[in-house]
Design an enzyme around this catalytic site. Structure first.
Site, mmCIF file in Angstrom:
data_model
loop_
_atom_site.group_PDB
_atom_site.id
_atom_site.type_symbol
_atom_site.label_atom_id
_atom_site.label_comp_id
_atom_site.label_asym_id
_atom_site.label_seq_id
_atom_site.Cartn_x
_atom_site.Cartn_y
_atom_site.Cartn_z
ATOM 1 N N ARG A 166 0.769 -1.173 0.075
ATOM 2 C CA ARG A 166 -0.064 0.145 0.029
ATOM 3 C C ARG A 166 1.115 1.313 0.027
ATOM 4 O O ARG A 166 0.497 2.259 0.597
ATOM 5 C CB ARG A 166 -1.004 0.042 1.101
ATOM 6 C CG ARG A 166 -1.900 -0.780 1.242
ATOM 7 C CD ARG A 166 -2.880 -1.005 0.082
ATOM 8 N NE ARG A 166 -2.565 -2.103 -0.885
ATOM 9 C CZ ARG A 166 -2.597 -3.366 -0.625
ATOM 10 N NH1 ARG A 166 -3.446 -3.751 0.400
ATOM 11 N NH2 ARG A 166 -2.291 -3.988 -1.599
ATOM 12 N N SER A 240 -10.854 -0.172 3.476
ATOM 13 C CA SER A 240 -9.846 -0.353 4.722
ATOM 14 C C SER A 240 -9.272 0.837 5.450
ATOM 15 O O SER A 240 -8.747 1.666 4.378
ATOM 16 C CB SER A 240 -8.852 -1.317 4.422
ATOM 17 O OG SER A 240 -9.372 -2.483 3.818
ATOM 18 N N GLU A 336 -4.732 4.191 6.159
ATOM 19 C CA GLU A 336 -4.442 4.038 4.528
ATOM 20 C C GLU A 336 -4.850 4.997 3.704
ATOM 21 O O GLU A 336 -4.037 5.549 2.840
ATOM 22 C CB GLU A 336 -5.316 2.708 4.518
ATOM 23 C CG GLU A 336 -4.829 2.305 2.841
ATOM 24 C CD GLU A 336 -5.501 1.006 2.311
ATOM 25 O OE1 GLU A 336 -5.502 -0.335 3.068
ATOM 26 O OE2 GLU A 336 -6.358 1.279 1.388
HETATM 27 C C1 FAD Z 1 -15.415 0.054 -0.302
HETATM 28 C C2 FAD Z 1 -13.856 0.286 -0.850
HETATM 29 C C3 FAD Z 1 -12.902 -0.733 -0.774
HETATM 30 C C4 FAD Z 1 -11.766 -0.478 -1.323
HETATM 31 N N1 FAD Z 1 -10.877 -1.858 -1.353
HETATM 32 C C5 FAD Z 1 -9.455 -1.543 -1.580
HETATM 33 C C6 FAD Z 1 -8.703 -2.848 -1.895
HETATM 34 O O1 FAD Z 1 -9.352 -3.840 -1.806
HETATM 35 N N2 FAD Z 1 -7.711 -2.456 -1.938
HETATM 36 C C7 FAD Z 1 -6.935 -1.239 -2.204
HETATM 37 O O2 FAD Z 1 -5.928 -1.134 -2.254
HETATM 38 N N3 FAD Z 1 -7.744 -0.066 -2.120
HETATM 39 C C8 FAD Z 1 -9.052 -0.405 -1.856
HETATM 40 N N4 FAD Z 1 -9.891 0.958 -1.435
HETATM 41 C C9 FAD Z 1 -9.188 2.006 -1.629
HETATM 42 C C10 FAD Z 1 -9.358 2.845 -3.126
HETATM 43 O O3 FAD Z 1 -10.376 2.217 -3.835
HETATM 44 C C11 FAD Z 1 -8.116 2.840 -3.789
HETATM 45 O O4 FAD Z 1 -7.008 3.160 -3.016
HETATM 46 C C12 FAD Z 1 -8.147 3.415 -5.002
HETATM 47 O O5 FAD Z 1 -7.040 3.403 -5.936
HETATM 48 C C13 FAD Z 1 -8.471 4.908 -4.995
HETATM 49 O O6 FAD Z 1 -8.814 5.470 -6.062
HETATM 50 P P1 FAD Z 1 -9.434 7.076 -6.199
HETATM 51 O O7 FAD Z 1 -9.462 7.404 -7.615
HETATM 52 O O8 FAD Z 1 -10.678 7.077 -5.723
HETATM 53 O O9 FAD Z 1 -8.270 7.802 -5.629
HETATM 54 P P2 FAD Z 1 -8.619 9.143 -4.792
HETATM 55 O O10 FAD Z 1 -9.201 8.814 -3.277
HETATM 56 O O11 FAD Z 1 -9.273 10.244 -5.530
HETATM 57 O O12 FAD Z 1 -7.055 9.630 -4.383
HETATM 58 C C14 FAD Z 1 -6.367 8.570 -3.524
HETATM 59 C C15 FAD Z 1 -4.845 9.439 -3.532
HETATM 60 O O13 FAD Z 1 -4.326 9.156 -4.832
HETATM 61 C C16 FAD Z 1 -3.942 10.499 -5.234
HETATM 62 N N5 FAD Z 1 -4.246 10.490 -6.823
HETATM 63 C C17 FAD Z 1 -5.609 10.122 -7.530
HETATM 64 N N6 FAD Z 1 -5.521 10.241 -8.614
HETATM 65 C C18 FAD Z 1 -4.127 10.672 -8.956
HETATM 66 C C19 FAD Z 1 -3.531 10.938 -10.217
HETATM 67 N N7 FAD Z 1 -4.131 10.756 -11.343
HETATM 68 N N8 FAD Z 1 -2.367 11.183 -10.276
HETATM 69 C C20 FAD Z 1 -1.655 11.560 -8.936
HETATM 70 N N9 FAD Z 1 -2.195 11.235 -7.732
HETATM 71 C C21 FAD Z 1 -3.442 10.693 -7.827
HETATM 72 C C22 FAD Z 1 -4.618 11.272 -4.448
HETATM 73 O O14 FAD Z 1 -3.980 12.609 -4.414
HETATM 74 C C23 FAD Z 1 -4.829 10.652 -3.197
HETATM 75 O O15 FAD Z 1 -3.585 11.021 -2.623
HETATM 76 C C24 FAD Z 1 -11.047 0.783 -1.411
HETATM 77 C C25 FAD Z 1 -12.123 1.771 -1.098
HETATM 78 C C26 FAD Z 1 -13.566 1.507 -0.799
HETATM 79 C C27 FAD Z 1 -14.487 2.899 -0.699
#
Ligand code: FAD
Length: 340
Positions: A166, A240, A336
């Site tokens: 992570r 998480s 996380e």
């Molecule tokens: C129900 C649920 C289940 C989940 N299960 C998992 C799992 O099993 N495994 C896991 O690893 N994660 C999990 N997650 C966490 C999440 O889905 C992941 O971390 C996902 O990759 C986040 O994507 P996002 O586009 O929503 O990022 P955001 O929440 O928008 O951003 C997260 C971080 O990434 C940065 N960021 C986003 N996009 C970019 C970009 N294009 N360039 C540079 N920086 C960027 C942001 O600045 C921030 O720091 C879960 C979340 C939820 C709500």
């Protein structure tokens, strides 16, 4: 060209906790040229920036007095057929789960264990998303990013991303510097199922699948996740909330002596990854409610917005969880999601 700018923009719809927070400035970006225009605009010089994908790994605890850049770069294309892996470039703004499903339909398996992870493809490298025995790093070729410090686009391979559990360089050395525009996946042509994770193996068995194909694994993972994780569209959450802590063999031995049912997974080199959900449950916090925030009943690792919670309430609950787990087990839980 400068993207359209919005002032005092509500981010409630843009974070999976569904908490209210306003951005001083907000824009949507589809190409590098727009980032170059932002970099050249004196209004944004020295102003904090927050890059946003789907907002599913984020806890907003206050208004953001800076520029929020929502990355919406579209597209998916296969780069070449040569070699022993399919290389597929995907725009950072594409939805992760939809991409996993689309690639399966194109007979490009390899991501099925990571089905139903919310969010965008561009965010996947940030914390090296992982689930059910697989991490992005194992299917990653490279990425294209805009680097605000260099004022140009850069290509980073897996070594440069320095992926960990992570974790990646984007959370450390390059924090706050890059906007990922696209990622290139590397999907082995000789596909092998990843079924070492007990829950996946059990689900496949229960479904009568003896020789799993990628779609069967995809369906099994989706079913497991639907059973145990709350859908952010119904209950605000960020998946998480804490990483599973990693302890030394000695620390594990002494913990087990006091807590024989402690759940842990041995890692190469003798260290042990502990189930943070078990620690939270054993600290008596599973299912608790504090104001409008709570610890999810079915999975103690997930903090939820029980309706109308402020980000600060969720943060206060997270601190209580950390304090109680530290008090009972002497272990520091690390969040996380990104806390803003
Ligand atoms: C129900 C649920 C289940 C989940 N299960 C998992 C799992 O099993 N495994 C896991 O690893 N994660 C999990 N997650 C966490 C999440 O889905 C992941 O971390 C996902 O990759 C986040 O994507 P996002 O586009 O929503 O990022 P955001 O929440 O928008 O951003 C997260 C971080 O990434 C940065 N960021 C986003 N996009 C970019 C970009 N294009 N360039 C540079 N920086 C960027 C942001 O600045 C921030 O720091 C879960 C979340 C939820 C709500």
């Amino acid at each position: 060209m400068l993207p359209r700018l919005h002032e005092h923009f509500s981010l409630r719809e843009f974070n999976s906790f569904g908490v209210e927070a306003r951005a001083r400035w907000f824009c949507r970006v589809r190409e590098a040229a727009e980032l170059a225009a932002i970099a050249a605009d004196p209004r944004f010089e020295g102003l904090p920036r927050l890059v946003l994908g789907g907002g599913s790994n984020l806890l907003l605890t206050r208004d953001f007095d800076g520029l929020v850049i929502r990355v919406e770069v579209p597209g998916l294309r296969e780069l070449d057929q040569a070699g022993d892996a399919w290389r597929i470039e995907v725009g950072a703004g594409e939805n992760w789960h939809a991409t996993v499903e689309r690639l399966l339909a194109m007979e490009r398996p390899g991501l099925e264990n990571l089905a139903l992870i919310p969010g965008s493809c561009g965010a996947a490298p940030i914390q090296n998303i992982g689930a059910y025995g697989l991490e992005l790093a194992e299917r990653f070729d490279s990425l294209l990013a805009w680097d605000f410090e260099l004022g140009q686009t850069v290509t980073l391979d897996a070594a440069a991303c320095d992926f960990g559990y992570r974790d990646s360089t984007f959370k450390r050395e390059l924090a706050g510097r890059c906007v990922i525009l696209s990622i290139t996946l590397s999907l082995p042509k000789r596909w092998q199922p990843v079924t070492g994770y007990t829950e996946v193996a059990q689900e496949l068995k229960a479904r009568g699948v003896a020789t799993p194909h990628a779609r069967a694994i995809f369906d099994a993972v989706v079913a497991i996740r639907r059973r145990k994780l709350p859908d952010p569209a119904a209950i605000g959450n960020a998946g998480s909330f804490f990483k599973n802590p990693i302890v030394s063999r000695e620390q594990h031995r002494s913990l087990i002596a006091h807590h024989p049912s402690l759940v842990g997974y041995p890692l190469p080199g003798g260290r042990v990854k502990l189930a943070a959900a078990w620690l939270i449950d054993a600290a008596g916090l599973k299912g608790v409610t504090r104001g409008r925030a709570g610890v999810y009943e079915k999975q103690a690792l997930v903090l939820v917005n029980r309706g109308g919670a402020a980000g600060s309430e969720i943060l206060a609950l997270a601190r209580e969880v950390q304090d109680k787990v530290a008090e009972k087990f002497g272990i520091a839980l690390e969040p996380e999601p990104v806390i803003v």
